[in-house]
Write a protein that holds these residues in place. Structure first.
Motif, PDB file in Angstrom:
ATOM      1  N   THR A 160      -5.572  39.527  23.806  1.00  0.00           N
ATOM      2  CA  THR A 160      -5.742  40.825  23.499  1.00  0.00           C
ATOM      3  C   THR A 160      -4.726  40.940  22.555  1.00  0.00           C
ATOM      4  OG1 THR A 160      -5.917  41.674  25.303  1.00  0.00           O
ATOM      5  CG2 THR A 160      -8.018  41.617  24.620  1.00  0.00           C
ATOM      6  N   GLU A 161      -4.778  42.237  21.441  1.00  0.00           N
ATOM      7  CA  GLU A 161      -3.464  42.973  20.702  1.00  0.00           C
ATOM      8  C   GLU A 161      -2.207  42.137  21.016  1.00  0.00           C
ATOM      9  OE1 GLU A 161      -1.684  45.416  24.135  1.00  0.00           O
ATOM     10  OE2 GLU A 161      -3.606  45.040  25.553  1.00  0.00           O
ATOM     11  N   GLU A 162      -3.049  40.453  19.627  1.00  0.00           N
ATOM     12  CA  GLU A 162      -2.639  39.881  19.302  1.00  0.00           C
ATOM     13  C   GLU A 162      -1.506  40.058  18.830  1.00  0.00           C
ATOM     14  OE1 GLU A 162      -5.068  36.328  20.041  1.00  0.00           O
ATOM     15  OE2 GLU A 162      -6.250  36.982  18.598  1.00  0.00           O
ATOM     16  N   TYR A 163      -1.203  40.977  17.978  1.00  0.00           N
ATOM     17  CA  TYR A 163       0.525  40.879  16.818  1.00  0.00           C
ATOM     18  C   TYR A 163       1.735  41.568  17.108  1.00  0.00           C
ATOM     19  CZ  TYR A 163      -2.423  36.915  14.564  1.00  0.00           C
ATOM     20  OH  TYR A 163      -3.271  36.609  14.327  1.00  0.00           O
ATOM     21  N   ALA A 164       2.471  41.695  17.127  1.00  0.00           N
ATOM     22  CA  ALA A 164       3.131  42.430  16.892  1.00  0.00           C
ATOM     23  C   ALA A 164       3.654  43.159  15.000  1.00  0.00           C
ATOM     24  CB  ALA A 164       4.880  42.206  17.416  1.00  0.00           C
ATOM     25  N   THR A 165       3.335  43.753  14.601  1.00  0.00           N
ATOM     26  CA  THR A 165       3.246  44.372  13.108  1.00  0.00           C
ATOM     27  C   THR A 165       4.984  44.892  13.167  1.00  0.00           C
ATOM     28  OG1 THR A 165       2.780  46.283  13.701  1.00  0.00           O
ATOM     29  CG2 THR A 165       0.887  44.740  13.586  1.00  0.00           C
ATOM     30  N   TYR A 166       5.494  44.924  11.303  1.00  0.00           N
ATOM     31  CA  TYR A 166       6.496  44.854  11.368  1.00  0.00           C
ATOM     32  C   TYR A 166       6.158  45.229   9.915  1.00  0.00           C
ATOM     33  CZ  TYR A 166       7.913  42.041  14.793  1.00  0.00           C
ATOM     34  OH  TYR A 166       7.605  41.292  16.335  1.00  0.00           O
ATOM     35  N   ALA A 167       7.587  45.581   9.077  1.00  0.00           N
ATOM     36  CA  ALA A 167       7.727  45.775   7.623  1.00  0.00           C
ATOM     37  C   ALA A 167       8.757  45.117   7.067  1.00  0.00           C
ATOM     38  CB  ALA A 167       7.348  47.122   7.434  1.00  0.00           C
ATOM     39  N   THR A 168       9.229  44.461   6.302  1.00  0.00           N
ATOM     40  CA  THR A 168      10.352  43.772   5.791  1.00  0.00           C
ATOM     41  C   THR A 168      11.315  45.228   4.941  1.00  0.00           C
ATOM     42  OG1 THR A 168       9.500  44.467   3.323  1.00  0.00           O
ATOM     43  CG2 THR A 168       9.055  42.078   4.387  1.00  0.00           C
ATOM     44  N   PRO A 169      11.982  44.478   4.268  1.00  0.00           N
ATOM     45  CA  PRO A 169      13.562  45.745   4.269  1.00  0.00           C
ATOM     46  C   PRO A 169      12.857  46.543   2.520  1.00  0.00           C
ATOM     47  CG  PRO A 169      14.360  43.941   4.618  1.00  0.00           C
ATOM     48  CD  PRO A 169      13.037  43.788   4.935  1.00  0.00           C
ATOM     49  N   HIS A 170      11.746  45.664   2.048  1.00  0.00           N
ATOM     50  CA  HIS A 170      10.957  46.558   1.365  1.00  0.00           C
ATOM     51  C   HIS A 170       9.506  47.329   1.621  1.00  0.00           C
ATOM     52  CE1 HIS A 170      13.930  43.871  -0.286  1.00  0.00           C
ATOM     53  NE2 HIS A 170      13.359  42.798  -0.044  1.00  0.00           N
ATOM     54  N   GLY A 171       9.357  46.810   2.715  1.00  0.00           N
ATOM     55  CA  GLY A 171       7.785  48.039   3.184  1.00  0.00           C
ATOM     56  C   GLY A 171       6.363  47.163   3.143  1.00  0.00           C
ATOM     57  N   THR A 172       7.404  45.677   3.499  1.00  0.00           N
ATOM     58  CA  THR A 172       5.045  44.466   2.964  1.00  0.00           C
ATOM     59  C   THR A 172       5.684  44.068   4.462  1.00  0.00           C
ATOM     60  OG1 THR A 172       6.264  43.822   1.402  1.00  0.00           O
ATOM     61  CG2 THR A 172       4.638  42.899   2.387  1.00  0.00           C
ATOM     62  N   PRO A 173       4.166  44.746   4.884  1.00  0.00           N
ATOM     63  CA  PRO A 173       3.998  44.354   6.383  1.00  0.00           C
ATOM     64  C   PRO A 173       3.908  42.619   6.667  1.00  0.00           C
ATOM     65  CG  PRO A 173       2.126  45.230   4.955  1.00  0.00           C
ATOM     66  CD  PRO A 173       3.448  45.718   3.695  1.00  0.00           C
ATOM     67  N   PHE A 174       4.376  42.799   7.906  1.00  0.00           N
ATOM     68  CA  PHE A 174       3.320  41.598   8.460  1.00  0.00           C
ATOM     69  C   PHE A 174       4.185  41.373   9.559  1.00  0.00           C
ATOM     70  CE2 PHE A 174       8.235  39.841  10.669  1.00  0.00           C
ATOM     71  CZ  PHE A 174       8.906  40.920   9.546  1.00  0.00           C
ATOM     72  N   TYR A 175       3.449  40.310  10.413  1.00  0.00           N
ATOM     73  CA  TYR A 175       2.372  40.264  11.779  1.00  0.00           C
ATOM     74  C   TYR A 175       3.486  39.139  12.392  1.00  0.00           C
ATOM     75  CZ  TYR A 175      -0.767  43.106   8.985  1.00  0.00           C
ATOM     76  OH  TYR A 175      -1.267  44.300   8.507  1.00  0.00           O
ATOM     77  N   TRP A 176       3.420  39.449  13.916  1.00  0.00           N
ATOM     78  CA  TRP A 176       4.229  38.395  14.719  1.00  0.00           C
ATOM     79  C   TRP A 176       3.157  37.790  15.917  1.00  0.00           C
ATOM     80  CZ3 TRP A 176       8.933  36.252  12.843  1.00  0.00           C
ATOM     81  CH2 TRP A 176       9.032  35.215  13.110  1.00  0.00           C
ATOM     82  N   LEU A 177       2.582  36.385  15.966  1.00  0.00           N
ATOM     83  CA  LEU A 177       1.751  36.214  16.979  1.00  0.00           C
ATOM     84  C   LEU A 177       1.951  36.596  19.054  1.00  0.00           C
ATOM     85  CD1 LEU A 177      -1.136  35.269  16.935  1.00  0.00           C
ATOM     86  CD2 LEU A 177       0.059  33.073  17.783  1.00  0.00           C
ATOM     87  N   THR A 178       1.325  37.508  19.419  1.00  0.00           N
ATOM     88  CA  THR A 178       1.787  37.698  20.860  1.00  0.00           C
ATOM     89  C   THR A 178       0.442  38.110  21.729  1.00  0.00           C
ATOM     90  OG1 THR A 178       2.503  39.700  21.866  1.00  0.00           O
ATOM     91  CG2 THR A 178       1.397  40.335  20.241  1.00  0.00           C
ATOM     92  N   GLY A 179       0.315  39.181  22.156  1.00  0.00           N
ATOM     93  CA  GLY A 179      -1.012  39.032  22.345  1.00  0.00           C
ATOM     94  C   GLY A 179      -1.060  38.627  24.102  1.00  0.00           C
ATOM     95  N   LYS A 180      -2.330  39.071  25.125  1.00  0.00           N
ATOM     96  CA  LYS A 180      -2.449  39.648  26.223  1.00  0.00           C
ATOM     97  C   LYS A 180      -3.206  38.404  26.857  1.00  0.00           C
ATOM     98  CE  LYS A 180      -1.293  43.684  28.464  1.00  0.00           C
ATOM     99  NZ  LYS A 180      -1.064  45.527  28.522  1.00  0.00           N
ATOM    100  N   PHE A 181      -2.994  38.354  27.436  1.00  0.00           N
ATOM    101  CA  PHE A 181      -4.367  37.230  27.740  1.00  0.00           C
ATOM    102  C   PHE A 181      -5.330  37.964  29.259  1.00  0.00           C
ATOM    103  CE2 PHE A 181      -6.982  34.908  31.157  1.00  0.00           C
ATOM    104  CZ  PHE A 181      -7.850  33.840  30.477  1.00  0.00           C
ATOM    105  N   HIS A 182      -6.694  38.327  28.474  1.00  0.00           N
ATOM    106  CA  HIS A 182      -7.978  39.222  29.413  1.00  0.00           C
ATOM    107  C   HIS A 182      -8.776  38.425  30.230  1.00  0.00           C
ATOM    108  CE1 HIS A 182     -11.325  41.278  30.595  1.00  0.00           C
ATOM    109  NE2 HIS A 182     -10.254  41.835  30.941  1.00  0.00           N
ATOM    110  N   ASN A 183      -8.644  38.230  31.347  1.00  0.00           N
ATOM    111  CA  ASN A 183      -9.109  36.927  32.605  1.00  0.00           C
ATOM    112  C   ASN A 183     -10.281  38.117  33.179  1.00  0.00           C
ATOM    113  OD1 ASN A 183      -9.964  35.264  34.456  1.00  0.00           O
ATOM    114  ND2 ASN A 183      -8.609  35.445  35.982  1.00  0.00           N
TER     115      ASN A 183
END
Lengths: 257, 257
Positions: free
Chosen positions: A191-214
């Motif tokens: 769950t909560e799978e991505y950290a979200t960012y924006a480039t210096p030019h304002g373009t959003p991007f995503y990086w995989l993260t997440g917490k395992f829910h048992n």
């Protein structure tokens, strides 16, 4: 005449330079002749991916405890296939993958490059084991695992495994495992799978993260439960994903087509 | 008041620009609201791989038959995860993957990015189907599949699927399928796996190729058999690879540890 020693092929998904594969190699050389063919870079999360559209090269490295050490610019499954095709001069008696830096328990099996390699070995009809430690840190301590890995590996070398399955072995971190449990993969989800960012030019991007829910934290039949109790776990894994028990039911659903 | 139309998420592994995904989208828009989130490049053989170490971007393309079309610089599984996290404003009722240009029958399921995406949908608890045509050629004819895909998709939209499974659907090439068979994956293996080359400087390199060897060509319970007889095949797939039927036997092997 001296009997031929068993041949053990080792790979992983963290790459040839990782501490986990060096540790596994040092254990394996006490049990047989060892050849290592591992990715030249980190291949975490590569599952059973294969390189379809790129040429593959093999490089020889300095031996470790007399084990031949080779790397390839591919995935863990590529490394198994290349070893079988271009490196080994006889069929290995055993394929080991790991020791992975991080958990491959529960649903992680499906994304795991470590287990991708073990499943490839199994599909080739060779007894195969993936080993993982629940610790991503560079300073992870693999020493407490040594007697367990040695015993599990020796047992599989001596007796083989039932046809069509391989083993997903995970170890708890911090101190010596209290023992080993053979169980099934816990059901759960990321769950909560991505950290979200924006480039210096304002373009959003995503990086995989997440917490395992048992979904079943108190279930004694699962790997996650026993890993939390400081036990190592063995899950028998079948690469063939056909749900044979569901064929009749699915036939009913589509009976009119 | 008009009931909300079902929401269908579509992805693939051949990339957003492939003809197969356009064909599937044109079928799906007759059954519900459609959003496409697919890789921006070919991702064949990516299995359930996930991008752990790279940032992911999403790009919007021109709509197709009113379906939103988006691409991401990741794997098929990344596309499903990103769609769920960053694109869709409600949970999809169905996830479709394909139509793949090439077979995902038999052991190919494990390497398939098409099926990686379908399994990811299944792990999220959403009914999911991967569609493939046994034809890699750019001129592949998808038209004969249309009524079958429409009927299978409509049935799953109406009735769902049993918990924990998704469908791997393959179609024969050349002419209209004679019907549909629900079967298991044929057992077999890839052989002669690499073409070998040398660079102008004499360094050897390898390119994945291979021939599929079917271990049971005459078995009526298998997908390969019926595809050869010009039938479409449905194989129920369970992403959880625990061999639960083997736990007791594996406990016996390791009873002394």
């Amino acid at each position: 005449m001296k009997a031929e020693r068993p041949l053990i092929l080792i790979t992983n998904d963290d790459g040839i330079g990782s501490r986990g594969i060096a540790h596994l190699t040092r254990i394996a050389v006490t049990l047989g002749d060892v050849v290592v063919v591992a990715p030249d870079s980190a291949q975490s999360g590569k599952s059973s991916a294969i390189s379809v559209n790129t040429p593959l090269f093999i490089n020889e490295h300095q031996p470790l405890e007399c084990a031949r050490m080779m790397s390839a610019n591919g995935t863990p499954v590529d490394c198994v296939k290349l070893a079988m095709f271009a490196v080994l001069d006889r069929r290995p008696d055993l394929i080991l993958s790991g020791i992975n830096h991080g958990s491959n328990a529960a649903v992680n099996n499906i994304y795991s490059g470590t287990m991708g390699a073990a499943m490839e070995g199994c599909l080739l009809g060779i007894p195969s084991i993936g080993y993982s430690l629940l610790d991503h840190s560079p300073g992870a301590d693999f020493d407490p695992l040594t007697p367990f890995i040695k015993e599990i590996t020796a047992k599989v070398l001596a007796e083989g495994l039932p046809e069509g399955i391989c083993l997903n072995v995970n170890f708890p971190t911090r101190c010596t495992p209290k023992g080993i449990k053979v169980v099934r993969a816990a059901k759960g989800r990321w769950t909560e799978e991505y950290a979200t960012y924006a480039t210096p030019h304002g373009t959003p991007f995503y990086w995989l993260t997440g917490k395992f829910h048992n979904d079943e934290p108190d279930n004694l039949e699962t790997d996650e439960y026993w890993l939390k109790q400081q036990y190592g776990t063995i899950v028998p894994i079948r690469p063939d994903q056909t749900a044979t028990d569901m064929i009749i039911r699915v036939r009913d659903i589509f009976s009119e087509i």
